[in-house]
Scaffold this active site. Sequence first.
Site, PDB file in Angstrom:
ATOM      1  CD  GLU A   1     -12.029 -38.433 -19.425  1.00  0.00           C
ATOM      2  OE1 GLU A   1     -12.065 -37.319 -20.131  1.00  0.00           O
ATOM      3  OE2 GLU A   1     -13.240 -38.645 -19.250  1.00  0.00           O
TER       4      GLU A   1
ATOM      5  CD  GLU B   1     -15.452 -34.680 -17.765  1.00  0.00           C
ATOM      6  OE1 GLU B   1     -15.982 -33.883 -18.513  1.00  0.00           O
ATOM      7  OE2 GLU B   1     -14.348 -34.595 -17.807  1.00  0.00           O
TER       8      GLU B   1
HETATM    9  C1  BG6 Z   1     -14.224 -35.203 -21.069  1.00  0.00           C
HETATM   10  C2  BG6 Z   1     -15.160 -36.339 -21.307  1.00  0.00           C
HETATM   11  O1  BG6 Z   1     -15.219 -34.152 -20.787  1.00  0.00           O
HETATM   12  O2  BG6 Z   1     -13.295 -34.839 -22.258  1.00  0.00           O
HETATM   13  C3  BG6 Z   1     -14.502 -37.383 -22.497  1.00  0.00           C
HETATM   14  O3  BG6 Z   1     -15.091 -37.197 -20.053  1.00  0.00           O
HETATM   15  C4  BG6 Z   1     -14.032 -36.520 -23.634  1.00  0.00           C
HETATM   16  O4  BG6 Z   1     -15.744 -38.224 -22.832  1.00  0.00           O
HETATM   17  C5  BG6 Z   1     -13.054 -35.501 -23.106  1.00  0.00           C
HETATM   18  O5  BG6 Z   1     -14.063 -37.165 -24.908  1.00  0.00           O
HETATM   19  C6  BG6 Z   1     -12.403 -34.789 -24.151  1.00  0.00           C
HETATM   20  O6  BG6 Z   1     -13.403 -34.068 -24.562  1.00  0.00           O
HETATM   21  P1  BG6 Z   1     -13.591 -33.775 -26.268  1.00  0.00           P
HETATM   22  O7  BG6 Z   1     -14.884 -33.051 -26.554  1.00  0.00           O
HETATM   23  O8  BG6 Z   1     -12.409 -33.477 -26.985  1.00  0.00           O
HETATM   24  O9  BG6 Z   1     -14.027 -35.443 -26.892  1.00  0.00           O
END
Ligand code: BG6
Length: 467
Positions: A369, A165
Amino acid sequence: MQSKHLNGFPSDFFWGGSTSAYQVEGAWDEDGKGPSVIDMGRVVEGTTDFKVASDHYHRYKEDIALFAELGLKAYRFSIAWTRIFPSGEGEVNSKGIDFYNNLIDELIANGIEPIATMYHFDLPYALQEKGGWSNRVTVEAFATYSRTLFEAFGDRVKYWLTINEQNMMILHGDALGTKHVDANNPMKDLYQQNHHMLVAQAKAMSLCHQLLPQAKIGPAPNISVIYPASCKPEDILAANTFSALRNWLYLDMAVYGRYNSTAWRFLEERDATPTITSGDMEILAKAKPDFIAFNYYNSQTVAQSAGDESDINSTGDQQITIGEIGAYKGVENKHLVKNEFGWEIDPVGFRTTMREIYERYALPLIITENGLGAFDKVEANDEINDDYRITYLQQHIEQVQLAISDGVEVFGYSPWSAIDLISTHQGCSKRYGFIHVDREEFDLKALKRSKKKSFYWYQSLIEKNGL
Ligand code: BG6
């Protein structure tokens, strides 16, 4: 209406689970690990947040056994740069190499394909002290680090992700702990950092192909379809601009080795174009990814800019658009529901996103993700009935199948997260995992693992190859 013919998932599809080093490992200063920007900037005195995280560093065997029971075909994890090079450059820390050797061996012994991210937000603090990504030294440090990883683990790791990201680090640095060097022109500094990361990524991709001809490597941005708030031409133009800045700037560079023209013009208008050192464009043009990995949580909707401060109406959270005066303004999409953290949920937008990426670049895709952060409740007998997560994942997996049926080449789906971990800036109560980790914000408790309802659901889905 004609009914849609559905293609099945390929038989070697990577059903995965994802994590990142600083969010899951803990052991933040053990076995020679150096501090990262996260350790120095985000550890609030009195909390154990990233110091212990889910204690995966000490419990990786137990966790991998659970991943195997879950049926994971692939595990996407990140390597902490500061375990390998405690100061970001210089001497290699052999204990850091040992840890990832053990982790990779354990995965392979359990029939799980390792997919390694080289850098997931946790820049070595020592490099930050020298200016971080604003300083060109970091480009060379990353190139050396990537060579070390390929040489140490390339005999077993066949899938590499460069930078997680990068686009969110640029657009939402405050939420993700990115340090910006104070300069007279902060935007120019930011896009200089961006340029350096792009060059570092290109060097790593070329090096990977040179050293490991059998391996595959790709970028890992967060990509989402951008909707215009209406069919008003100015709204459509705003969505086009935001998509160029949020999505295509990163992928056009990774794939074609050139700056997206709309994004470049946007930077020119703000006196924020980066300095390009001689040779950079050749390095960028030469490097080619084998696939595109991307993270998707939701879509974004924007309207024409109001031309004043009211454009910047966001919490700064990485999935909520921060507007740009004179270019676009983030707005709510009234057709979508939100999760408990205000992130809109848009499974159909996921399919559109996959189509858009594939049509533009014609490279295989892997989703690294996708998932739902929620306040899970532990009920009697340690049961966690996370039906909301099952619904979210099921709706998104359906869209992967539809995208495959549309002709998009998708070779894996690795949701966030394989196991509970610490959220980027909302602690450990915002959970994503299939496996619950028994700890609270200020009380580490036993860190005991237990399987959520979504664990059994995902296990059965993998068994049936997504049917
Ligand atoms: C993404 C990241 O932006 O979202 C992760 O690559 C992150 O590291 C995930 O944990 C979810 O976001 P958050 O802020 O809920 O942890």
